[in-house]
Design a protein around this motif. Structure first.
Motif, PDB file in Angstrom:
ATOM      1  N   ILE A 204       0.895  -1.483  -0.107  1.00  8.60           N
ATOM      2  CA  ILE A 204       0.063  -0.010   0.251  1.00  8.60           C
ATOM      3  C   ILE A 204       0.538   1.499  -0.285  1.00  8.60           C
ATOM      4  O   ILE A 204       0.500   2.378  -0.659  1.00  8.60           O
ATOM      5  CB  ILE A 204      -0.902   0.334   1.425  1.00  8.60           C
ATOM      6  CG1 ILE A 204      -2.131  -1.894   0.786  1.00  8.60           C
ATOM      7  CG2 ILE A 204      -1.757   1.514   1.524  1.00  8.60           C
ATOM      8  CD1 ILE A 204      -2.775  -0.633  -0.312  1.00  8.60           C
ATOM      9  N   TYR A 205       1.986   1.181   1.149  1.00  9.86           N
ATOM     10  CA  TYR A 205       2.440   2.182   0.921  1.00  9.86           C
ATOM     11  C   TYR A 205       4.115   2.642  -0.151  1.00  9.86           C
ATOM     12  O   TYR A 205       4.455   1.357  -0.497  1.00  9.86           O
ATOM     13  CB  TYR A 205       3.591   2.728   2.028  1.00  9.86           C
ATOM     14  CG  TYR A 205       2.894   2.206   3.180  1.00  9.86           C
ATOM     15  CD1 TYR A 205       1.430   3.100   3.323  1.00  9.86           C
ATOM     16  CD2 TYR A 205       2.769   1.650   4.372  1.00  9.86           C
ATOM     17  CE1 TYR A 205       0.150   3.745   4.512  1.00  9.86           C
ATOM     18  CE2 TYR A 205       1.861   1.516   5.815  1.00  9.86           C
ATOM     19  CZ  TYR A 205       0.764   2.295   5.830  1.00  9.86           C
ATOM     20  OH  TYR A 205      -0.063   2.877   6.182  1.00  9.86           O
ATOM     21  N   LEU A 206       3.560   3.320  -1.036  1.00 13.98           N
ATOM     22  CA  LEU A 206       5.183   3.307  -2.344  1.00 13.98           C
ATOM     23  C   LEU A 206       5.067   4.586  -2.067  1.00 13.98           C
ATOM     24  O   LEU A 206       4.336   6.061  -1.608  1.00 13.98           O
ATOM     25  CB  LEU A 206       3.766   2.833  -3.547  1.00 13.98           C
ATOM     26  CG  LEU A 206       3.445   1.429  -3.760  1.00 13.98           C
ATOM     27  CD1 LEU A 206       2.614   1.272  -4.751  1.00 13.98           C
ATOM     28  CD2 LEU A 206       4.964   0.646  -3.828  1.00 13.98           C
ATOM     29  N   PRO A 207       6.286   5.320  -2.798  1.00  7.63           N
ATOM     30  CA  PRO A 207       6.520   6.597  -2.961  1.00  7.63           C
ATOM     31  C   PRO A 207       6.418   7.916  -3.617  1.00  7.63           C
ATOM     32  O   PRO A 207       6.149   8.733  -3.450  1.00  7.63           O
ATOM     33  CB  PRO A 207       7.910   6.396  -3.105  1.00  7.63           C
ATOM     34  CG  PRO A 207       7.791   5.094  -3.898  1.00  7.63           C
ATOM     35  CD  PRO A 207       7.075   4.307  -3.708  1.00  7.63           C
ATOM     36  N   ASP A 208       5.591   7.492  -4.743  1.00  6.62           N
ATOM     37  CA  ASP A 208       4.480   7.704  -5.153  1.00  6.62           C
ATOM     38  C   ASP A 208       3.270   8.299  -5.922  1.00  6.62           C
ATOM     39  O   ASP A 208       2.380   9.388  -5.368  1.00  6.62           O
ATOM     40  CB  ASP A 208       5.050   7.918  -7.240  1.00  6.62           C
ATOM     41  CG  ASP A 208       4.719   6.768  -7.638  1.00  6.62           C
ATOM     42  OD1 ASP A 208       4.309   5.581  -6.591  1.00  6.62           O
ATOM     43  OD2 ASP A 208       4.910   6.304  -8.868  1.00  6.62           O
ATOM     44  N   ILE A 209       2.336   7.197  -6.347  1.00  9.55           N
ATOM     45  CA  ILE A 209       0.518   6.689  -5.622  1.00  9.55           C
ATOM     46  C   ILE A 209       0.627   5.497  -5.003  1.00  9.55           C
ATOM     47  O   ILE A 209       1.539   4.702  -4.404  1.00  9.55           O
ATOM     48  CB  ILE A 209       0.362   6.727  -6.306  1.00  9.55           C
ATOM     49  CG1 ILE A 209       0.607   4.912  -7.432  1.00  9.55           C
ATOM     50  CG2 ILE A 209       0.601   7.677  -7.861  1.00  9.55           C
ATOM     51  CD1 ILE A 209       0.259   5.036  -9.065  1.00  9.55           C
ATOM     52  N   THR A 210      -0.588   5.623  -4.090  1.00 11.91           N
ATOM     53  CA  THR A 210      -0.664   4.634  -3.335  1.00 11.91           C
ATOM     54  C   THR A 210      -1.006   3.746  -4.008  1.00 11.91           C
ATOM     55  O   THR A 210      -1.286   3.280  -4.935  1.00 11.91           O
ATOM     56  CB  THR A 210      -1.626   4.797  -2.271  1.00 11.91           C
ATOM     57  OG1 THR A 210      -3.027   4.976  -2.771  1.00 11.91           O
ATOM     58  CG2 THR A 210      -1.304   6.413  -1.478  1.00 11.91           C
ATOM     59  N   GLY A 211      -1.030   2.001  -3.280  1.00 14.86           N
ATOM     60  CA  GLY A 211      -1.400   1.090  -4.039  1.00 14.86           C
ATOM     61  C   GLY A 211      -2.605   0.922  -4.218  1.00 14.86           C
ATOM     62  O   GLY A 211      -3.154  -0.307  -5.304  1.00 14.86           O
ATOM     63  N   LEU A 212      -3.629   1.471  -3.425  1.00 14.92           N
ATOM     64  CA  LEU A 212      -4.762   1.819  -3.621  1.00 14.92           C
ATOM     65  C   LEU A 212      -4.839   2.779  -4.741  1.00 14.92           C
ATOM     66  O   LEU A 212      -6.342   2.059  -5.519  1.00 14.92           O
ATOM     67  CB  LEU A 212      -5.697   2.656  -2.628  1.00 14.92           C
ATOM     68  CG  LEU A 212      -5.327   1.649  -1.841  1.00 14.92           C
ATOM     69  CD1 LEU A 212      -6.557   2.140   0.099  1.00 14.92           C
ATOM     70  CD2 LEU A 212      -6.571   0.177  -1.572  1.00 14.92           C
ATOM     71  N   GLU A 213      -4.355   3.193  -4.794  1.00 18.40           N
ATOM     72  CA  GLU A 213      -4.124   3.659  -6.898  1.00 18.40           C
ATOM     73  C   GLU A 213      -4.092   3.346  -7.227  1.00 18.40           C
ATOM     74  O   GLU A 213      -4.814   2.888  -8.668  1.00 18.40           O
ATOM     75  CB  GLU A 213      -3.543   4.866  -6.186  1.00 18.40           C
ATOM     76  CG  GLU A 213      -3.524   6.119  -8.162  1.00 18.40           C
ATOM     77  CD  GLU A 213      -4.822   6.075  -8.182  1.00 18.40           C
ATOM     78  OE1 GLU A 213      -5.292   6.467  -9.776  1.00 18.40           O
ATOM     79  OE2 GLU A 213      -6.122   6.583  -6.858  1.00 18.40           O
ATOM     80  N   VAL A 214      -2.784   2.442  -7.032  1.00 21.89           N
ATOM     81  CA  VAL A 214      -3.009   1.079  -8.502  1.00 21.89           C
ATOM     82  C   VAL A 214      -3.866   0.116  -8.400  1.00 21.89           C
ATOM     83  O   VAL A 214      -4.511  -0.285  -9.958  1.00 21.89           O
ATOM     84  CB  VAL A 214      -1.444   0.254  -8.061  1.00 21.89           C
ATOM     85  CG1 VAL A 214      -0.999  -0.687  -9.052  1.00 21.89           C
ATOM     86  CG2 VAL A 214      -0.199   1.432  -7.533  1.00 21.89           C
TER      87      VAL A 214
END
Length: 222
Positions: free
Chosen positions: A55-65
């Motif tokens: 879920i925690y990614l540096p650009d967009i969240t895993g939810l957005e992915v």
């Protein structure tokens, strides 16, 4: 072979998860990404069957992915692996249709259980165009983890840690040695080790010294 794509912002964690996946028969890792944007780009090209998604990614969240994967209409299944424990995130992931939600940190056994269950469910849908209610019921049972059968006072997380320690050791270990590796007391560790012996996952051997009681040595066999 079920093709898996790993997404995690931590290089070492992604490497560990990839190693876990590649140890499980029937699964192979086809790619790794450390950002959401790179994940989306690679997934569009590689078209994996399943994504292990942080879920925690540096650009967009895993939810957005996950949202963008769903918008594509023919995206992969998603299994969330994250430290995010807040209820809104969990609910959002469930609404997004994840096949499972696994909290970090976890051991190899946890991921193996979820992936093997996913494979069983995946296999039930292969080669058919329609299913009945019984098929659907069995599908969701296959995805649901088994209830813990640990004795009272033992926890799943600790059992997984001790099991992983024993499994990764080339030989056998005493309760004291296993305790040193895990940071737990010898007495506590021995309860778990004896449980593993009782359930057939480990074996115990006696090592006799020059004097005194023989030492109990444990080895993983499951």
């Amino acid at each position: 072979m079920i093709r898996v794509f790993v997404v995690d912002d931590d290089f070492m964690v992604a490497r560990v998860h990839r190693g876990f996946v590649d140890r499980i028969p029937g699964f192979s890792t086809v790619g790794v990404a450390y950002t959401g944007a790179d994940a989306l780009a690679q997934i569009a090209t590689l078209r994996p069957d399943l994504v292990l998604l942080d879920i925690y990614l540096p650009d967009i969240t895993g939810l957005e992915v996950m949202r963008q994967l769903r918008e594509s209409g023919d995206g992969p299944d998603v299994l969330v692996v994250t430290a995010a424990r807040d209820v809104p995130t969990v609910r959002a992931a469930l609404r997004g249709g994840v096949v499972h939600y696994v909290l970090k940190p976890f051991g190899f056994d946890v991921l193996r259980d979820r992936l093997e269950r996913y494979a069983a469910a995946y296999g039930r849908l292969a080669g058919t165009d329609s299913v009945g209610q019984d098929d659907v019921d069995e599908l969701f049972v296959a995805l649901r983890p088994a209830q813990s059968t640990l004795p009272k006072g033992l926890t799943t997380a600790t059992a997984e840690m001790i099991a992983e320690t024993l499994r990764e050791h080339a030989g056998d270990l005493s309760a004291g040695e296993c305790g040193e590796k895990t940071g737990l007391s010898r007495v506590s560790v021995r309860r778990y080790l004896e449980h593993f012996v009782g359930t057939g996952k480990a074996e115990v051997r006696l090592r006799y010294g020059a004097a005194g009681r023989p030492q109990r040595r444990y080895r993983w066999i499951a």
